[in-house]
Design an enzyme around this catalytic site. Structure first.
Site, PDB file in Angstrom:
ATOM      1  N   HIS A 183       0.828  -1.216   0.000  1.00  0.00           N
ATOM      2  CA  HIS A 183       0.000   0.000   0.000  1.00  0.00           C
ATOM      3  C   HIS A 183       0.855   1.257   0.000  1.00  0.00           C
ATOM      4  O   HIS A 183       1.625   1.487   0.935  1.00  0.00           O
ATOM      5  CB  HIS A 183      -0.925   0.001   1.220  1.00  0.00           C
ATOM      6  CG  HIS A 183      -2.044   0.987   1.139  1.00  0.00           C
ATOM      7  ND1 HIS A 183      -3.027   0.915   0.175  1.00  0.00           N
ATOM      8  CD2 HIS A 183      -2.336   2.096   1.864  1.00  0.00           C
ATOM      9  CE1 HIS A 183      -3.884   1.906   0.345  1.00  0.00           C
ATOM     10  NE2 HIS A 183      -3.483   2.652   1.352  1.00  0.00           N
ATOM     11  N   GLN A 203       2.534  11.343  -1.052  1.00  0.00           N
ATOM     12  CA  GLN A 203       2.546  11.735   0.362  1.00  0.00           C
ATOM     13  C   GLN A 203       3.944  11.692   0.973  1.00  0.00           C
ATOM     14  O   GLN A 203       4.192  12.296   2.025  1.00  0.00           O
ATOM     15  CB  GLN A 203       1.554  10.876   1.166  1.00  0.00           C
ATOM     16  CG  GLN A 203       0.112  11.188   0.771  1.00  0.00           C
ATOM     17  CD  GLN A 203      -0.919  10.275   1.411  1.00  0.00           C
ATOM     18  OE1 GLN A 203      -0.632   9.540   2.341  1.00  0.00           O
ATOM     19  NE2 GLN A 203      -2.144  10.316   0.890  1.00  0.00           N
ATOM     20  N   ARG A 206      -5.661  14.919   7.040  1.00  0.00           N
ATOM     21  CA  ARG A 206      -6.121  14.801   5.657  1.00  0.00           C
ATOM     22  C   ARG A 206      -6.228  16.172   4.991  1.00  0.00           C
ATOM     23  O   ARG A 206      -5.909  16.315   3.810  1.00  0.00           O
ATOM     24  CB  ARG A 206      -7.461  14.059   5.612  1.00  0.00           C
ATOM     25  CG  ARG A 206      -7.827  13.651   4.199  1.00  0.00           C
ATOM     26  CD  ARG A 206      -9.050  12.767   4.156  1.00  0.00           C
ATOM     27  NE  ARG A 206     -10.279  13.525   4.263  1.00  0.00           N
ATOM     28  CZ  ARG A 206     -11.461  13.086   3.813  1.00  0.00           C
ATOM     29  NH1 ARG A 206     -11.557  11.891   3.246  1.00  0.00           N
ATOM     30  NH2 ARG A 206     -12.534  13.808   3.951  1.00  0.00           N
ATOM     31  N   TYR A 233      -4.916   7.709  -6.650  1.00  0.00           N
ATOM     32  CA  TYR A 233      -6.187   8.415  -6.893  1.00  0.00           C
ATOM     33  C   TYR A 233      -6.029   9.855  -7.369  1.00  0.00           C
ATOM     34  O   TYR A 233      -7.008  10.530  -7.665  1.00  0.00           O
ATOM     35  CB  TYR A 233      -7.089   8.351  -5.655  1.00  0.00           C
ATOM     36  CG  TYR A 233      -6.506   8.937  -4.383  1.00  0.00           C
ATOM     37  CD1 TYR A 233      -6.568  10.309  -4.119  1.00  0.00           C
ATOM     38  CD2 TYR A 233      -5.913   8.113  -3.431  1.00  0.00           C
ATOM     39  CE1 TYR A 233      -6.047  10.839  -2.943  1.00  0.00           C
ATOM     40  CE2 TYR A 233      -5.383   8.636  -2.261  1.00  0.00           C
ATOM     41  CZ  TYR A 233      -5.454   9.995  -2.031  1.00  0.00           C
ATOM     42  OH  TYR A 233      -4.930  10.521  -0.874  1.00  0.00           O
ATOM     43  N   HIS A 268     -11.700   3.378  -3.483  1.00  0.00           N
ATOM     44  CA  HIS A 268     -11.015   4.130  -2.422  1.00  0.00           C
ATOM     45  C   HIS A 268     -11.461   3.672  -1.050  1.00  0.00           C
ATOM     46  O   HIS A 268     -10.650   3.412  -0.164  1.00  0.00           O
ATOM     47  CB  HIS A 268     -11.209   5.643  -2.556  1.00  0.00           C
ATOM     48  CG  HIS A 268     -10.486   6.384  -1.470  1.00  0.00           C
ATOM     49  ND1 HIS A 268     -11.043   6.629  -0.237  1.00  0.00           N
ATOM     50  CD2 HIS A 268      -9.216   6.862  -1.404  1.00  0.00           C
ATOM     51  CE1 HIS A 268     -10.146   7.246   0.535  1.00  0.00           C
ATOM     52  NE2 HIS A 268      -9.038   7.397  -0.160  1.00  0.00           N
ATOM     53  N   ARG A 285     -16.948   4.745   1.731  1.00  0.00           N
ATOM     54  CA  ARG A 285     -17.523   6.106   1.737  1.00  0.00           C
ATOM     55  C   ARG A 285     -17.341   6.823   0.412  1.00  0.00           C
ATOM     56  O   ARG A 285     -18.034   7.785   0.114  1.00  0.00           O
ATOM     57  CB  ARG A 285     -16.981   6.926   2.911  1.00  0.00           C
ATOM     58  CG  ARG A 285     -15.493   7.108   2.975  1.00  0.00           C
ATOM     59  CD  ARG A 285     -15.058   7.700   4.339  1.00  0.00           C
ATOM     60  NE  ARG A 285     -13.803   7.105   4.755  1.00  0.00           N
ATOM     61  CZ  ARG A 285     -12.600   7.555   4.366  1.00  0.00           C
ATOM     62  NH1 ARG A 285     -12.487   8.627   3.624  1.00  0.00           N
ATOM     63  NH2 ARG A 285     -11.506   6.931   4.765  1.00  0.00           N
ATOM     64  N   HIS A 296      -9.663   0.606   0.952  1.00  0.00           N
ATOM     65  CA  HIS A 296      -9.496   1.069   2.344  1.00  0.00           C
ATOM     66  C   HIS A 296     -10.775   0.678   3.067  1.00  0.00           C
ATOM     67  O   HIS A 296     -11.858   1.036   2.611  1.00  0.00           O
ATOM     68  CB  HIS A 296      -9.443   2.596   2.417  1.00  0.00           C
ATOM     69  CG  HIS A 296      -8.198   3.245   1.905  1.00  0.00           C
ATOM     70  ND1 HIS A 296      -8.245   4.378   1.130  1.00  0.00           N
ATOM     71  CD2 HIS A 296      -6.890   2.976   2.104  1.00  0.00           C
ATOM     72  CE1 HIS A 296      -7.001   4.777   0.863  1.00  0.00           C
ATOM     73  NE2 HIS A 296      -6.160   3.948   1.439  1.00  0.00           N
ATOM     74  N   GLU A 327     -10.510   2.127   8.896  1.00  0.00           N
ATOM     75  CA  GLU A 327      -9.314   2.708   9.517  1.00  0.00           C
ATOM     76  C   GLU A 327      -9.649   3.537  10.747  1.00  0.00           C
ATOM     77  O   GLU A 327      -8.891   3.567  11.706  1.00  0.00           O
ATOM     78  CB  GLU A 327      -8.606   3.569   8.466  1.00  0.00           C
ATOM     79  CG  GLU A 327      -7.313   4.201   8.935  1.00  0.00           C
ATOM     80  CD  GLU A 327      -6.583   4.908   7.813  1.00  0.00           C
ATOM     81  OE1 GLU A 327      -7.197   5.137   6.751  1.00  0.00           O
ATOM     82  OE2 GLU A 327      -5.401   5.239   8.007  1.00  0.00           O
ATOM     83  N   HIS A 331      -6.106  -1.394   5.985  1.00  0.00           N
ATOM     84  CA  HIS A 331      -6.560  -0.858   7.278  1.00  0.00           C
ATOM     85  C   HIS A 331      -7.833  -1.585   7.736  1.00  0.00           C
ATOM     86  O   HIS A 331      -8.862  -0.963   7.953  1.00  0.00           O
ATOM     87  CB  HIS A 331      -6.860   0.643   7.232  1.00  0.00           C
ATOM     88  CG  HIS A 331      -5.800   1.490   6.606  1.00  0.00           C
ATOM     89  ND1 HIS A 331      -4.503   1.489   7.031  1.00  0.00           N
ATOM     90  CD2 HIS A 331      -5.863   2.390   5.590  1.00  0.00           C
ATOM     91  CE1 HIS A 331      -3.804   2.351   6.298  1.00  0.00           C
ATOM     92  NE2 HIS A 331      -4.596   2.896   5.415  1.00  0.00           N
ATOM     93  N   ASP A 350       2.176   3.048   2.966  1.00  0.00           N
ATOM     94  CA  ASP A 350       1.042   3.966   2.919  1.00  0.00           C
ATOM     95  C   ASP A 350       1.423   5.435   2.769  1.00  0.00           C
ATOM     96  O   ASP A 350       1.736   5.888   1.680  1.00  0.00           O
ATOM     97  CB  ASP A 350       0.183   3.703   4.178  1.00  0.00           C
ATOM     98  CG  ASP A 350      -1.158   4.413   4.157  1.00  0.00           C
ATOM     99  OD1 ASP A 350      -1.393   5.217   3.249  1.00  0.00           O
ATOM    100  OD2 ASP A 350      -1.988   4.167   5.049  1.00  0.00           O
TER     101      ASP A 350
END
Ligand code: NGQ
Ligand code: ZN
Length: 452
Positions: A54, A59, A80, A119, A203, A206, A230, A233, A267, A318
């Protein structure tokens, strides 16, 4: 095609070391039958390379820049916002520079395959690039330059919450509908080779409405591809899922999709005992990212119960707050020790070594999750391997029984000396051929992004 015959004192073989006397052969990027007369001795201890299941490559460039307290209490959700703000100015050239640097760091640390959960598809405000695959192609080029195997997981991202709300302005760059998403997969599918595998990613529950999930998973292009999501988490998303769909995320997914060995649940942090048991029985991989999960304040996965139920797992870096399989596995175990106030938690049987259990499980689960034949020093498997530094004082007087535990628990200096991926030496004597150039390009990009 070159044919290499290599020898080591010990080769890692399914849960432990065996004598490397017979050697191991490499032909056309894969391991071949052992040769009677090895030509090159490569070291004392040779391990299969570790898959990283992952990654959000971009990031890496903000790692360490979200550790200052904000106006209120900080959480996953405030992190986030910082991450979204940082992502705003990244274009495909930036992505390539960041990912190249990151993937080189990964290879040096012992990761030889990475699942990129990607993404950040479009330009600012969601305007597609002239080539809608531009960001994906930047990641593919980065992996090629670093010489790491890539499982590219373009991510379907449609809504901003379980209530189906529209994405906010910063999230527009992530958006595709199912048709656009399938077109992207179809564009990328022909590029696959030994070092590039494609997969599917949702993703999160949600971000993908139920009908979209069903429509996507029913399309032909998804057949036989790994599927990542995901899942659970944060407590907040478990509660939102319960409120919106009447079930916890893992429970809901297991009830509404044919979760099997193709799936990776990233997660799978918050599980009831019943969910733990059910997930283990599916054959899917739990994707654990202990350093990120610690950094973001996520919670702890029920490791012992999951292993006891026969569950599969792998590790990912991640957010790349840390890029090291050693640190992921160490913290996977340490989280459990802190929680249970016991020692040697991942080892479920007397005399078992924690390092052996964790390294082997993460190899198996990682390879399954990535959808590639790697992580075994055996004929047919892609020729990925790590040679440990036998001159390191850390390995003094360590025999077969203790090397892996010393590597995972005692190391503070790198012990991975040489790394081969797909039959090519990418790291020799701790150095990667492209590292100086990549670091320079990376520095330029990050200076610009931080100033922006
Ligand atoms: C991500 N990262 O997609 O980059 C997420 C945060 C979200 C982690 N979950 C964003 N570690 O989940 O909405
Ligand atoms: Zn993630």
């Amino acid at each position: 095609m070159s044919h290499q015959k290599l020898a080591a004192d010990y080769l890692w073989h399914d849960r432990g070391w065996r004598s490397g006397e017979g050697g191991i052969a490499v032909a056309a990027g894969r391991f071949a039958d052992a040769s009677p007369a090895p030509e090159e001795r490569i070291g004392r201890f040779v391990l299969p390379g570790m898959p990283n299941l992952h990654s959000h490559a971009f990031q890496r460039a903000m790692a360490g820049m979200a550790e200052r307290r904000g106006p209120g209490e900080d959480s996953f959700w405030t992190w986030r916002e910082t991450m979204y703000a940082f992502a705003e100015a990244i274009d495909p050239d930036d992505m390539k520079a960041i990912a190249t640097q990151l993937y080189i760091e990964m290879v040096k640390a012992g990761y030889t395959q990475v699942c990129e959960f990607h993404y950040l598809h479009h330009g600012p405000r969601g305007v597609p690039y002239a080539d809608p695959a531009a960001m994906s192609l930047a990641l593919i080029e980065a992996a090629r330059e670093a010489g790491i195997g890539l499982t590219l997981l373009p991510v379907l991202y449609m809504t901003g919450g379980f209530d189906g709300r529209a994405l906010n302005e910063r999230q527009q760059r992530f958006r595709n509908d199912v048709g656009q998403y399938v077109a992207l997969l179809e564009r990328l599918a022909p590029l696959q080779n030994d070092m590039l595998r494609l997969g599917v990613a949702l993703h999160s529950l949600r971000a993908v409405p139920e009908e979209a999930m069903r429509a996507l998973l029913a399309t032909g292009v998804c057949r036989d591809l790994p599927i990542h999501i995901h899942i659970a988490e944060q407590i907040g998303e478990v509660q939102d899922c319960l409120a919106a769909r009447g079930a916890r995320p893992v429970e809901w997914l297991l009830d509404h999709a044919d979760v099997d060995a193709r799936w990776t649940l990233v997660h799978a942090t918050h599980l009831t005992p019943h969910e733990t048991d059910r997930l283990a029985k599916t054959g899917a991989v739990a994707g654990l990212c202990p350093t990120t999960e610690a950094n973001l304040g996520d919670g702890l996965f029920p490791l012992a119960a999951y292993i006891d139920a026969g569950g599969k797992l792998g590790i990912g870096s991640d957010s790349h707050i840390s890029v090291s399989p050693v640190e992921e596995l160490r913290w996977l175990e340490y989280g459990q020790r802190l929680l249970t106030r016991h020692r040697n938690v991942a080892a479920r049987r007397p005399e078992e070594s924690v390092g052996t259990v964790l390294w082997q499980r993460a190899l198996d689960g990682g390879a399954q999750s990535a959808g590639v034949n790697v992580a075994r020093l055996a004929p047919g498997s892609r020729a990925d391997m790590l040679v440990l530094d036998d001159r390191s004082p850390l390995l003094a007087a360590r025999g077969e029984a203790d090397v892996i535990d010393s590597f995972l628990f005692a190391g503070n200096t790198p012990l991975v000396r040489d790394v081969m991926v797909g039959g090519t030496w990418r790291v020799r004597d701790f150095a990667h051929a492209a590292e100086t150039r990549a670091a320079e390009a990376y520095r330029g990009v990050v200076e610009r992004l931080v100033a922006a």
